[in-house]
Write an enzyme that holds these catalytic residues in place. Structure first.
Site, PDB file in Angstrom:
ATOM      1  N   SER A 131       4.006  -1.936  48.090  1.00 36.44           N
ATOM      2  CA  SER A 131       4.880  -0.773  48.200  1.00 36.44           C
ATOM      3  C   SER A 131       4.623   0.139  47.010  1.00 36.44           C
ATOM      4  CB  SER A 131       6.350  -1.205  48.193  1.00 36.44           C
ATOM      5  OG  SER A 131       7.215  -0.084  48.128  1.00 36.44           O
ATOM      6  N   TYR A 144      13.263  -5.962  44.455  1.00 33.09           N
ATOM      7  CA  TYR A 144      12.273  -5.610  45.478  1.00 33.09           C
ATOM      8  C   TYR A 144      10.988  -5.135  44.808  1.00 33.09           C
ATOM      9  CZ  TYR A 144      10.038  -3.255  49.408  1.00 33.09           C
ATOM     10  OH  TYR A 144       9.133  -2.853  50.362  1.00 33.09           O
TER      11      TYR A 144
END
Length: 269
Positions: A131, A144
């Site tokens: 990501s 995350y």
């Protein structure tokens, strides 16, 4: 040569499904995985296999199933993942362990399962979906970001370790795309009276806006095809809006405190 065989974790929806459909349309033999195939009785985009990336024994069985059916496995796309939000201080520790188990340990289980076959056949490609958030610590998304950053670093190490076997390993780092990740994301509760209450709620609202206004996952699918067709895949492939990709450039160029100030302004903190 026969069609290349592709295995995509988390292939039943979102980015994984879009990638699988696009690759199928472009002549690849695609298998996708999902934790519960009974939830998708009418799924016919490509073949779905039941698999939980957190369980190594199940991972090994699913990979062997594909190899037995096709005789080879050319591309693994580690796409399965979950989101998590919350203040670092207030996020339950069991949820921290759980998100690392899926986003970090899961891809490692998958890579360990496919690497022997790729060595045996003299080559292969692994695409790890990280990501853009994995390149920076984001407020209330720290865990995350940490899972994706950790996978990014392992990918860099593993691609050097496996290079002599003809195996390519790369990071695909999407920004915000219109998927169902928000629905499955774990949100630490907003605790009334907490020191983080107002800022965390503000950040949650902003995150939901970003996902709702996210780009078309087809852009990710097209990037995946480009990577597969590349003779020498690069280490990292960010994909997303210009401002999201620009954030990676600014992270490298700007002094850390100035970059931090930009993030604080972006999240209205």
């Amino acid at each position: 040569m026969d069609k290349k065989v592709v295995l995509i974790t988390g292939g039943s929806s979102g980015i994984g499904k879009s990638v699988g459909q696009y690759l199928t349309a472009n002549g690849f033999t695609v298998y996708g995985t999902t934790r519960n195939t009974s939830k998708y009785p009418d799924f016919d985009a490509f073949e779905l296999i039941e698999l939980d990336v957190k369980l190594p024994e199940i991972v090994n069985k699913a990979v062997q199933l594909v190899i037995e059916k096709e005789g080879r496995l050319d591309v693994l796309i580690n796409n399965a993942g979950v989101g998590i939000t919350g203040p670092i201080e207030e996020t339950p520790h069991e949820e921290i362990l759980s998100v690392f188990d899926t986003n970090f340990n899961g891809p490692i289980h998958m890579m360990k399962a496919v690497l022997p076959q790729m060595r045996k056949q003299g080559g292969g490609l692994i695409i790890n979906t990280t990501s853009i958030a994995g390149y920076m610590g984001l407020p209330f998304r720290g865990y995350y970001s940490a899972t994706k950053g950790a996978l990014n670093i392992v990918t860099e190490s593993l691609r050097m370790e496996t290079r002599k076997f003809g195996i390519s390993i790369t990071n695909l780092a999407p920004g915000d795309f219109a998927t169902n990740i928000a629905a499955g994301r774990y949100h630490a509760p907003v605790i009334k009276g907490s020191a983080y209450e107002a800022d965390y709620q503000k950040s949650l609202d902003l995150m939901d806006e970003h996902v709702d206004a996210g780009g078309d996952p087809l852009l990710v699918a097209k990037k995946v095809l480009k990577i597969i067709q590349s003779k020498k895949p690069k280490v990292n492939y960010p994909v997303g809006e210009f401002t999201q990709r620009l954030s990676l450039v600014l992270k490298r160029l700007l002094p850390a405190r100035l970059y931090e100030k930009l993030l604080l302004n972006h999240y209205k903190l």
